[in-house]
Design a protein around this motif. Structure first.
Motif, mmCIF file in Angstrom:
data_model
loop_
_atom_site.group_PDB
_atom_site.id
_atom_site.type_symbol
_atom_site.label_atom_id
_atom_site.label_comp_id
_atom_site.label_asym_id
_atom_site.label_seq_id
_atom_site.Cartn_x
_atom_site.Cartn_y
_atom_site.Cartn_z
ATOM 1 N N ALA A 54 76.630 12.135 40.482
ATOM 2 C CA ALA A 54 76.250 13.915 40.526
ATOM 3 C C ALA A 54 74.954 14.114 40.201
ATOM 4 N N THR A 55 74.440 13.443 39.176
ATOM 5 C CA THR A 55 72.996 13.828 38.656
ATOM 6 C C THR A 55 71.861 13.281 39.573
ATOM 7 N N ALA A 56 72.211 11.992 40.394
ATOM 8 C CA ALA A 56 71.311 11.572 41.288
ATOM 9 C C ALA A 56 71.262 12.500 42.719
ATOM 10 N N VAL A 57 72.473 13.057 43.098
ATOM 11 C CA VAL A 57 72.701 14.102 44.185
ATOM 12 C C VAL A 57 71.782 15.297 43.800
ATOM 13 N N VAL A 58 72.017 15.796 42.863
ATOM 14 C CA VAL A 58 71.554 17.148 42.384
ATOM 15 C C VAL A 58 69.937 16.921 42.404
ATOM 16 N N SER A 59 69.501 15.571 41.790
ATOM 17 C CA SER A 59 67.889 15.691 41.737
ATOM 18 C C SER A 59 67.284 15.257 42.796
ATOM 19 N N SER A 60 68.098 14.765 44.002
ATOM 20 C CA SER A 60 67.395 14.494 45.145
ATOM 21 C C SER A 60 67.434 15.783 46.149
ATOM 22 N N THR A 61 68.268 16.811 45.864
ATOM 23 C CA THR A 61 68.194 17.961 46.437
ATOM 24 C C THR A 61 67.037 19.033 46.162
ATOM 25 N N THR A 62 66.566 18.724 44.950
ATOM 26 C CA THR A 62 65.598 19.784 44.307
ATOM 27 C C THR A 62 64.184 19.257 44.843
ATOM 28 N N SER A 96 60.006 18.019 40.324
ATOM 29 C CA SER A 96 60.502 16.940 39.301
ATOM 30 C C SER A 96 60.404 17.491 37.914
ATOM 31 N N GLN A 97 60.997 16.890 37.025
ATOM 32 C CA GLN A 97 61.097 17.531 35.815
ATOM 33 C C GLN A 97 59.860 17.552 35.048
ATOM 34 N N LEU A 98 58.916 16.516 35.373
ATOM 35 C CA LEU A 98 57.594 16.535 34.834
ATOM 36 C C LEU A 98 56.893 17.835 35.243
ATOM 37 N N SER A 99 57.008 18.465 36.478
ATOM 38 C CA SER A 99 56.379 19.400 37.116
ATOM 39 C C SER A 99 56.819 20.702 36.270
ATOM 40 N N MET A 100 57.885 20.911 35.684
ATOM 41 C CA MET A 100 58.605 21.783 34.931
ATOM 42 C C MET A 100 57.951 21.829 33.539
ATOM 43 N N VAL A 101 57.519 20.674 33.032
ATOM 44 C CA VAL A 101 56.821 20.777 31.722
ATOM 45 C C VAL A 101 55.252 20.946 31.885
ATOM 46 N N VAL A 102 54.629 20.240 32.863
ATOM 47 C CA VAL A 102 53.323 20.148 33.133
ATOM 48 C C VAL A 102 53.232 20.756 34.550
ATOM 49 N N GLY A 103 52.581 22.208 34.629
ATOM 50 C CA GLY A 103 52.595 22.683 35.799
ATOM 51 C C GLY A 103 50.952 22.328 36.507
ATOM 52 N N TYR A 152 45.535 20.032 45.559
ATOM 53 C CA TYR A 152 45.525 18.863 44.756
ATOM 54 C C TYR A 152 46.196 19.029 43.553
ATOM 55 N N ALA A 153 46.268 20.254 42.743
ATOM 56 C CA ALA A 153 46.888 20.426 41.557
ATOM 57 C C ALA A 153 48.404 20.342 41.632
ATOM 58 N N GLU A 154 49.030 20.924 43.107
ATOM 59 C CA GLU A 154 50.537 20.850 43.048
ATOM 60 C C GLU A 154 50.795 19.485 43.167
ATOM 61 N N PHE A 155 50.132 18.523 44.153
ATOM 62 C CA PHE A 155 50.243 17.108 44.267
ATOM 63 C C PHE A 155 50.277 16.385 43.042
ATOM 64 N N LEU A 156 49.411 16.827 41.964
ATOM 65 C CA LEU A 156 49.424 16.199 40.644
ATOM 66 C C LEU A 156 50.529 16.446 39.839
ATOM 67 N N ALA A 157 50.956 17.519 39.976
ATOM 68 C CA ALA A 157 52.187 18.094 39.239
ATOM 69 C C ALA A 157 53.427 17.392 39.419
ATOM 70 N N ASP A 158 53.521 17.536 41.030
ATOM 71 C CA ASP A 158 54.760 16.962 41.556
ATOM 72 C C ASP A 158 54.307 16.243 43.019
ATOM 73 N N PRO A 159 54.129 14.849 42.866
ATOM 74 C CA PRO A 159 53.625 14.071 43.946
ATOM 75 C C PRO A 159 55.067 14.002 44.880
ATOM 76 N N ASP A 160 56.134 13.833 44.493
ATOM 77 C CA ASP A 160 57.426 13.433 45.191
ATOM 78 C C ASP A 160 57.743 15.077 46.014
ATOM 79 N N GLY A 161 57.825 15.933 45.151
ATOM 80 C CA GLY A 161 58.077 17.318 45.780
ATOM 81 C C GLY A 161 57.037 17.627 46.828
ATOM 82 N N PHE A 162 55.731 17.339 46.401
ATOM 83 C CA PHE A 162 54.499 17.777 47.370
ATOM 84 C C PHE A 162 54.734 17.020 48.881
ATOM 85 N N ALA A 163 55.027 15.780 48.636
ATOM 86 C CA ALA A 163 55.332 14.929 49.837
ATOM 87 C C ALA A 163 56.546 15.388 50.682
ATOM 88 N N LEU A 164 57.678 15.834 50.229
ATOM 89 C CA LEU A 164 58.731 16.417 50.680
ATOM 90 C C LEU A 164 58.465 17.730 51.261
#
Length: 100
Positions: free
Chosen positions: A29-37, A40-47, A85-97
């Protein structure tokens, strides 16, 4: 160590081990939830602004070259290129999605 304390420590150890293992199991369930967001958790800590500032201080020449390249290639203003670029640095995976 008495029996109650052993049981508590064993329970805590199992809870931590189960949570850690569950995070890496693809079908969990953790993987399913995280794949739909999309963040990343890093972007929640480092904007984005903090991620950009870290990159700028770490390698100012590369940062400037990247911003200049984004400005030319995508016909962006300096502010738009920096924000992108700042958005990309904070969340590369989310940016690509989001870009796909």
């Amino acid at each position: 160590m008495n029996g109650t304390m052993r049981h508590i420590l064993l329970f805590l150890l199992l809870a931590v081990a189960t949570t850690t293992v569950d995070a890496f199991v693809v079908g969990s369930a953790t993987a399913v939830v995280s794949s739909t967001t999309t963040t990343s958790q890093l972007s929640m800590v480092v904007g984005p602004s903090i991620a950009a500032e870290i990159e700028k201080r770490k390698n100012p020449k590369k940062y400037e070259a990247t911003i200049t390249s984004l400005m030319k290639r995508n016909k962006l203003s300096r502010k738009q290129a920096q924000d992108r670029y700042a958005e990309f640095l904070a969340d590369p995976d989310g940016f690509a999605l989001r870009a796909a």
